[in-house]
Motif scaffolding. Structure first.
Motif, short mmCIF file in Angstrom:
data_model
loop_
_atom_site.label_atom_id
_atom_site.label_comp_id
_atom_site.label_asym_id
_atom_site.label_seq_id
_atom_site.Cartn_x
_atom_site.Cartn_y
_atom_site.Cartn_z
N ILE A 219 -37.04 -31.80 21.74
CA ILE A 219 -36.36 -31.61 23.02
C ILE A 219 -34.87 -31.49 22.74
N GLY A 220 -34.21 -30.61 23.46
CA GLY A 220 -32.78 -30.44 23.26
C GLY A 220 -32.08 -30.08 24.55
N TRP A 221 -30.75 -30.17 24.53
CA TRP A 221 -29.94 -29.85 25.69
C TRP A 221 -28.54 -29.51 25.25
N ARG A 222 -27.86 -28.75 26.06
CA ARG A 222 -26.44 -28.46 25.88
C ARG A 222 -25.88 -28.12 27.26
N LEU A 223 -24.96 -28.93 27.72
CA LEU A 223 -24.33 -28.69 29.01
C LEU A 223 -22.84 -28.46 28.83
N GLY A 224 -22.28 -27.66 29.71
CA GLY A 224 -20.84 -27.46 29.71
C GLY A 224 -20.12 -28.74 30.04
N ALA A 225 -18.93 -28.91 29.49
CA ALA A 225 -18.16 -30.15 29.67
C ALA A 225 -17.96 -30.54 31.14
N PRO A 226 -17.75 -29.61 32.08
CA PRO A 226 -17.58 -30.04 33.48
C PRO A 226 -18.82 -30.74 34.05
N ILE B 110 -33.56 -34.83 18.14
CA ILE B 110 -32.74 -34.75 16.93
C ILE B 110 -31.30 -34.60 17.36
N CYS B 111 -30.43 -35.46 16.83
CA CYS B 111 -29.00 -35.30 17.14
C CYS B 111 -28.18 -35.72 15.93
N ARG B 112 -26.96 -35.22 15.89
CA ARG B 112 -26.06 -35.62 14.82
C ARG B 112 -25.76 -37.10 14.94
N VAL B 113 -25.73 -37.78 13.82
CA VAL B 113 -25.32 -39.18 13.79
C VAL B 113 -23.89 -39.26 14.34
N ASP C 244 -23.20 -38.81 17.66
CA ASP C 244 -23.19 -38.15 18.96
C ASP C 244 -23.74 -39.14 20.00
N GLU C 245 -22.85 -40.01 20.47
CA GLU C 245 -23.25 -41.09 21.37
C GLU C 245 -23.85 -40.60 22.68
N ALA C 246 -23.32 -39.52 23.23
CA ALA C 246 -23.84 -39.01 24.50
C ALA C 246 -25.31 -38.60 24.36
N SER C 247 -25.62 -37.87 23.29
CA SER C 247 -27.01 -37.46 23.08
C SER C 247 -27.89 -38.67 22.75
N GLU C 248 -27.36 -39.60 21.98
CA GLU C 248 -28.12 -40.82 21.68
C GLU C 248 -28.47 -41.56 22.97
N ASN C 249 -27.56 -41.61 23.92
CA ASN C 249 -27.82 -42.28 25.20
C ASN C 249 -28.95 -41.60 25.96
N VAL C 250 -28.94 -40.27 26.00
CA VAL C 250 -30.01 -39.54 26.68
C VAL C 250 -31.34 -39.82 25.97
N ILE C 251 -31.34 -39.77 24.66
CA ILE C 251 -32.55 -40.02 23.87
C ILE C 251 -33.11 -41.41 24.18
N ARG C 252 -32.25 -42.42 24.25
CA ARG C 252 -32.71 -43.78 24.58
C ARG C 252 -33.30 -43.84 25.99
N LYS C 253 -32.65 -43.15 26.95
CA LYS C 253 -33.16 -43.15 28.32
C LYS C 253 -34.54 -42.51 28.41
N LEU C 254 -34.85 -41.60 27.49
CA LEU C 254 -36.16 -40.96 27.46
C LEU C 254 -37.23 -41.87 26.88
N GLY C 255 -36.83 -42.99 26.31
CA GLY C 255 -37.79 -43.90 25.71
C GLY C 255 -38.14 -43.56 24.27
N MET C 256 -37.37 -42.68 23.67
CA MET C 256 -37.63 -42.31 22.27
C MET C 256 -37.16 -43.43 21.35
N VAL C 257 -37.86 -43.57 20.25
CA VAL C 257 -37.51 -44.60 19.28
C VAL C 257 -37.03 -43.96 17.98
N VAL D 55 -33.32 -38.76 13.81
CA VAL D 55 -34.57 -38.26 14.37
C VAL D 55 -35.23 -39.39 15.14
N HIS D 56 -35.54 -39.12 16.42
CA HIS D 56 -36.22 -40.06 17.29
C HIS D 56 -37.52 -39.41 17.75
#
Length: 177
Positions: free
Chosen positions: A96-103, A133-136, A138-151, A167-168
């Motif tokens: 799963i992946g995402w990319r949103l504009g800064a605004p 999968i996110c770069r080590v 990248d706190e914003a992506s890590e937060n989304v990954i945690r909210k998804l329940g990924m380990v 990798v989660h």
């Protein structure tokens, strides 16, 4: 045509008029900081990327959705499912992946879109496992990954860009939505 509506978002296939706003997102160094080697993408490379994303829909039955704000019709970016072919050790997985504009950051859009995408993976596509999968760092992506329940599963290194990747995973048979 595959579409998902959430309270604030429309996840849909790509339209021709998405190219310029997605290219603007891809041209922002702040957005691209954590993607591959951090290089921005121009209009032509964005067009090639959208073409690949649409091909993945046709070949795999899933892909990256354009994320549109229901209230304004603006393209916020993308979220969805993809096969991480650039990472040979994960090429048999669905990510799963995402990319949103800064605004559009900090408003819960990435989490909202990602939750809907996980439900799509489980209910509509019958997948039993999805990785994130996110770069080590990248706190914003890590937060989304945690909210998804990924380990967390492991840290690996990108074979081309030589950056550490976390990798989660989530077993969708246990997913609680």
């Amino acid at each position: 045509m595959t579409e998902i509506r959430t309270p604030r978002l429309l996840l849909r296939r790509w339209h021709d008029d998405d190219l310029v706003p997605m290219a603007e997102i891809n041209a922002d160094p702040q957005v691209m900081r954590w993607v591959d080697d951090g290089s921005v993408l121009d209009l032509d490379r964005t067009a090639e990327a959208i073409e690949r994303w649409e091909e993945e829909w046709d070949e795999e039955g899933f892909g990256l959705f354009a994320v549109e704000l229901l209230a304004s019709g603006e393209l916020a970016g993308f979220t969805g499912l993809y096969v991480p072919e650039s990472l040979p050790e994960l090429a048999s997985e669905v990510a799963i992946g995402w990319r949103l504009g800064a605004p559009f950051w900090g408003q819960g859009y990435a989490s909202e879109a990602a939750q809907a995408t996980l439900e799509f993976a489980l209910q509509d596509r019958g997948l039993d496992r999805v990785v994130g999968i996110c770069r080590v760092g990248d706190e914003a992506s890590e937060n989304v990954i945690r909210k998804l329940g990924m380990v967390p599963e492991r840290v690996t290194t990108h074979p081309v860009h030589d950056v550490p990747l976390a990798v989660h995973a989530i077993d969708l048979t246990e997913y609680q939505g």
